[in-house]
Design a protein around this motif. Sequence first.
Motif, mmCIF file in Angstrom:
data_model
loop_
_atom_site.group_PDB
_atom_site.id
_atom_site.type_symbol
_atom_site.label_atom_id
_atom_site.label_comp_id
_atom_site.label_asym_id
_atom_site.label_seq_id
_atom_site.Cartn_x
_atom_site.Cartn_y
_atom_site.Cartn_z
ATOM 1 N N GLY A 150 0.865 -1.187 0.000
ATOM 2 C CA GLY A 150 0.000 0.000 0.000
ATOM 3 C C GLY A 150 0.898 1.232 0.000
ATOM 4 N N ILE A 151 1.088 1.853 -1.166
ATOM 5 C CA ILE A 151 1.977 3.033 -1.264
ATOM 6 C C ILE A 151 1.131 4.288 -1.048
ATOM 7 C CG2 ILE A 151 3.638 4.279 -2.697
ATOM 8 C CD1 ILE A 151 4.074 1.677 -4.276
ATOM 9 N N LEU A 199 8.203 4.269 -8.800
ATOM 10 C CA LEU A 199 8.211 5.077 -7.577
ATOM 11 C C LEU A 199 9.228 4.545 -6.563
ATOM 12 C CD1 LEU A 199 4.362 5.432 -7.012
ATOM 13 C CD2 LEU A 199 5.898 7.198 -7.896
ATOM 14 N N GLU A 200 9.886 5.491 -5.877
ATOM 15 C CA GLU A 200 10.745 5.114 -4.754
ATOM 16 C C GLU A 200 9.911 5.167 -3.494
ATOM 17 O OE1 GLU A 200 14.925 6.188 -3.761
ATOM 18 O OE2 GLU A 200 14.609 7.534 -5.491
ATOM 19 N N ILE A 201 10.166 4.230 -2.564
ATOM 20 C CA ILE A 201 9.383 4.224 -1.316
ATOM 21 C C ILE A 201 10.295 4.257 -0.097
ATOM 22 C CG2 ILE A 201 7.311 3.100 -2.258
ATOM 23 C CD1 ILE A 201 8.408 0.430 -1.077
ATOM 24 N N GLU A 202 9.721 4.679 1.044
ATOM 25 C CA GLU A 202 10.447 4.696 2.324
ATOM 26 C C GLU A 202 9.462 4.397 3.453
ATOM 27 O OE1 GLU A 202 12.065 8.613 2.805
ATOM 28 O OE2 GLU A 202 10.103 9.568 2.685
ATOM 29 N N ASP A 203 9.973 4.293 4.671
ATOM 30 C CA ASP A 203 9.148 3.997 5.857
ATOM 31 C C ASP A 203 8.248 2.781 5.622
ATOM 32 O OD1 ASP A 203 10.301 6.189 6.984
ATOM 33 O OD2 ASP A 203 8.591 7.523 6.642
ATOM 34 N N ILE A 204 8.849 1.663 5.226
ATOM 35 C CA ILE A 204 8.086 0.438 4.951
ATOM 36 C C ILE A 204 7.646 -0.167 6.279
ATOM 37 C CG2 ILE A 204 8.199 -1.862 3.894
ATOM 38 C CD1 ILE A 204 10.426 -0.753 2.089
ATOM 39 N N LYS A 225 5.601 4.848 2.335
ATOM 40 C CA LYS A 225 5.355 6.207 1.831
ATOM 41 C C LYS A 225 6.162 6.418 0.556
ATOM 42 C CE LYS A 225 4.623 7.909 6.446
ATOM 43 N NZ LYS A 225 5.380 8.297 7.627
ATOM 44 N N VAL A 226 5.588 7.169 -0.362
ATOM 45 C CA VAL A 226 6.316 7.479 -1.588
ATOM 46 C C VAL A 226 7.420 8.479 -1.245
ATOM 47 C CG1 VAL A 226 4.688 9.309 -2.281
ATOM 48 C CG2 VAL A 226 6.093 8.170 -4.023
ATOM 49 N N LYS A 227 8.570 8.289 -1.890
ATOM 50 C CA LYS A 227 9.731 9.148 -1.622
ATOM 51 C C LYS A 227 10.069 9.880 -2.926
ATOM 52 C CE LYS A 227 14.587 8.516 -0.355
ATOM 53 N NZ LYS A 227 15.641 7.496 -0.277
#
Length: 272
Positions: A150-151, A199-204, A225-227
């Motif tokens: 879930g992004i 998309l790059e993501i963070e805080d998984i 979250k999307v980065k």
Amino acid sequence: MFQEIPTQVDIEYDPLPAKDGDSVLCFDGRSVLVQIRDNKAILPSVKELDTKGRCVFVFNADGKRFFLCLEKTSAQGFDFEPLNKIRQVAADIEHYAIVTGFHYYCFHRESRFCSVCGKALEHSPQKRCMVCTGCGGEVYPKIAPAVILGIIDEQTDSILLTRYADREYKKYALVAGFVEMGESAEMAAKREAMEETGLEIEDIEFFATQPWGFAQNLLIGYFAKVKGSRRIEMDKQELAEAVWVKRGDVPAEPGSISLTGEMMWAFKSSQR
Ligand SMILES: [Zn+2]
């Protein structure tokens, strides 16, 4: 989700043969022998089968045993219904049995000969595996881990929803994919987000897991979250659509059978 049932499921292998009152799962390709009544799938018992084929134990739920019949059979008042139709019925123990039984059915269909020596495999009398009649090697059911993602874009309070390009399932889904050899589930989540949407993501953040016998998976759900850039570059081979959807517009309801549905509802209802 269908495995969250108020029933004590015991998956440990029981070598005792099937008795008249035990429930039977009988598949024909992607169809299962059931009676659909009041939005519930009802399974035949051993004594209701027209011919009793060879049965293997699947699991026990509150003392009720479920078996997989390895030969195609029939039962008065029961029909072979497609699994896609089963996905629409209530999430109860029968539903869980069908999904798990289908996983076991696929295992039997795909495990007939030893891949080392080529001799026939037969079911172990003591545990849930096949044993080679030549070299004695053991083969266990395949369980493929896959991530569901879930992004979230906090700036626009949106979640990324997708539609698959080439599957029967046409409703909105989340970014998802198999964990590859040598990867952690978190590494797979980052790679799939980049491959499918650019998309790059963070805080998984871990959400939940779900056994998904429809495709022999263990699904592992994360929010992230999307980065950086929110611009989607969709993989057109995998996806037909990838869009940011506002929290209030997410097409989700409580009580979904699937982890995907549960995650979409968690976002819509502000649990995430
Ligand atoms: Zn062998």
